[in-house]
Design a protein around this motif. Structure first.
Motif, PDB file in Angstrom:
ATOM      1  N   UNK A 115       0.838  -1.201   0.000  1.00 19.27           N
ATOM      2  CA  UNK A 115       0.000   0.000   0.000  1.00 19.27           C
ATOM      3  C   UNK A 115       0.873   1.252   0.000  1.00 19.27           C
ATOM      4  N   UNK A 116       1.884   1.266   0.863  1.00 16.92           N
ATOM      5  CA  UNK A 116       2.800   2.413   0.922  1.00 16.92           C
ATOM      6  C   UNK A 116       3.548   2.588  -0.393  1.00 16.92           C
ATOM      7  N   UNK A 117       3.909   1.475  -1.037  1.00 19.18           N
ATOM      8  CA  UNK A 117       4.596   1.538  -2.329  1.00 19.18           C
ATOM      9  C   UNK A 117       3.735   2.259  -3.365  1.00 19.18           C
ATOM     10  N   UNK A 118       2.483   1.862  -3.463  1.00 21.87           N
ATOM     11  CA  UNK A 118       1.579   2.506  -4.422  1.00 21.87           C
ATOM     12  C   UNK A 118       1.474   4.002  -4.137  1.00 21.87           C
ATOM     13  N   UNK A 119       1.284   4.348  -2.866  1.00 24.35           N
ATOM     14  CA  UNK A 119       1.117   5.759  -2.505  1.00 24.35           C
ATOM     15  C   UNK A 119       2.408   6.557  -2.730  1.00 24.35           C
ATOM     16  N   UNK A 120       3.562   5.898  -2.641  1.00 23.45           N
ATOM     17  CA  UNK A 120       4.832   6.574  -2.942  1.00 23.45           C
ATOM     18  C   UNK A 120       5.029   6.778  -4.443  1.00 23.45           C
ATOM     19  N   UNK A 121       4.584   5.803  -5.235  1.00 25.43           N
ATOM     20  CA  UNK A 121       4.823   5.863  -6.675  1.00 25.43           C
ATOM     21  C   UNK A 121       3.831   6.737  -7.422  1.00 25.43           C
ATOM     22  N   UNK A 122       2.576   6.772  -6.964  1.00 25.04           N
ATOM     23  CA  UNK A 122       1.534   7.551  -7.649  1.00 25.04           C
ATOM     24  C   UNK A 122       1.393   8.895  -6.941  1.00 25.04           C
ATOM     25  N   UNK A 123       1.704   9.997  -7.635  1.00 21.80           N
ATOM     26  CA  UNK A 123       1.605  11.310  -6.984  1.00 21.80           C
ATOM     27  C   UNK A 123       0.159  11.666  -6.655  1.00 21.80           C
ATOM     28  N   UNK A 151      12.573   3.213 -19.136  1.00 21.48           N
ATOM     29  CA  UNK A 151      13.039   2.132 -19.985  1.00 21.48           C
ATOM     30  C   UNK A 151      13.707   1.024 -19.198  1.00 21.48           C
ATOM     31  N   UNK A 152      14.053   1.298 -17.948  1.00 21.37           N
ATOM     32  CA  UNK A 152      14.768   0.349 -17.111  1.00 21.37           C
ATOM     33  C   UNK A 152      14.247   0.491 -15.684  1.00 21.37           C
ATOM     34  N   UNK A 153      14.033  -0.620 -15.018  1.00 22.00           N
ATOM     35  CA  UNK A 153      13.529  -0.580 -13.652  1.00 22.00           C
ATOM     36  C   UNK A 153      14.495   0.121 -12.704  1.00 22.00           C
ATOM     37  N   UNK A 154      15.778   0.193 -13.074  1.00 11.94           N
ATOM     38  CA  UNK A 154      16.750   0.924 -12.244  1.00 11.94           C
ATOM     39  C   UNK A 154      16.355   2.398 -12.093  1.00 11.94           C
ATOM     40  N   UNK A 155      15.590   2.912 -13.053  1.00 12.69           N
ATOM     41  CA  UNK A 155      15.200   4.323 -13.059  1.00 12.69           C
ATOM     42  C   UNK A 155      13.947   4.610 -12.236  1.00 12.69           C
ATOM     43  N   UNK A 156      13.378   3.598 -11.601  1.00  9.28           N
ATOM     44  CA  UNK A 156      12.169   3.779 -10.800  1.00  9.28           C
ATOM     45  C   UNK A 156      12.422   4.774  -9.666  1.00  9.28           C
ATOM     46  N   UNK A 157      11.492   5.710  -9.508  1.00 11.69           N
ATOM     47  CA  UNK A 157      11.574   6.678  -8.420  1.00 11.69           C
ATOM     48  C   UNK A 157      10.165   7.022  -7.950  1.00 11.69           C
TER      49      UNK A 157
END
Length: 183
Positions: A115-123, A151-157
């Protein structure tokens, strides 16, 4: 572009005595929830290239039911112990470690981390009904699907994802609400 599908494990069987929380199985309602969410994913024809999941019993049992229902039984999950009861920050690290070759990743694990992951990823934005539902609760067997312009999961923020789908078992079968929302 990448898509991230987030699947919380099915409803746990609290009536079963286990020595460790890690070994807690799912119950009948949980099995039904995992099955109908899998069937929904299959009907939507949403692709999944890779599955990364917690090795906890309730997650493995969830995927044992979800994957065939979703038509994903040919994918062998990568079991990552870091996902078990992980924080959102740890989950981001797990996802970043995926690399660039999987465009459509599914991660399955536990709350409150997912749940926290979703809320962190979606502004936060005005009128985002899907994010508001997750803020209320990410129930067991719920599935969220996010799009990311990377293009790469390494770029996830943080703050870079867009909701495309959010479905709960009770949305598909009212008999699975509200007791389904417990752990």
């Amino acid at each position: 572009m990448k898509t991230l599908t987030i699947l919380r494990h099915a409803k746990s069987g609290w009536d079963v005595q286990v020595e460790r929380d890690f070994d807690r199985p799912i119950n009948k309602r949980g099995a039904r929830g995992a099955e109908i969410i899998g069937q929904w994913l299959k009907r939507q024809k949403l692709p999944v290239d890779r599955i990364v999941a917690s090795p906890a019993v309730r997650v493995t049992e969830t995927l044992d039911i979800f994957q065939p229902a979703a038509g994903l039984d040919a994918i062998e999950p990568h079991w990552d112990r870091r996902i078990y009861l992980a924080s959102a920050a740890t989950l981001i690290d797990v996802i970043r470690d995926t690399g660039h070759d999987a465009d459509n990743l599914l991660i399955s694990g536990h709350n409150p981390g997912l749940e926290d992951l979703i809320l962190m990823l979606v502004p936060e934005s005005d009128g985002d009904a899907l994010r508001a539902k997750v803020e209320e609760k990410l129930p067991t067997s719920a599935l969220a699907r996010l799009e990311l312009d990377i293009g790469d999961w390494h770029d996830l923020d943080t703050g870079m994802a867009r909701f495309t789908d959010f479905i709960r078992p009770r949305d598909l079968d009212p008999a699975l609400a509200p007791a389904m929302d417990e752990d």
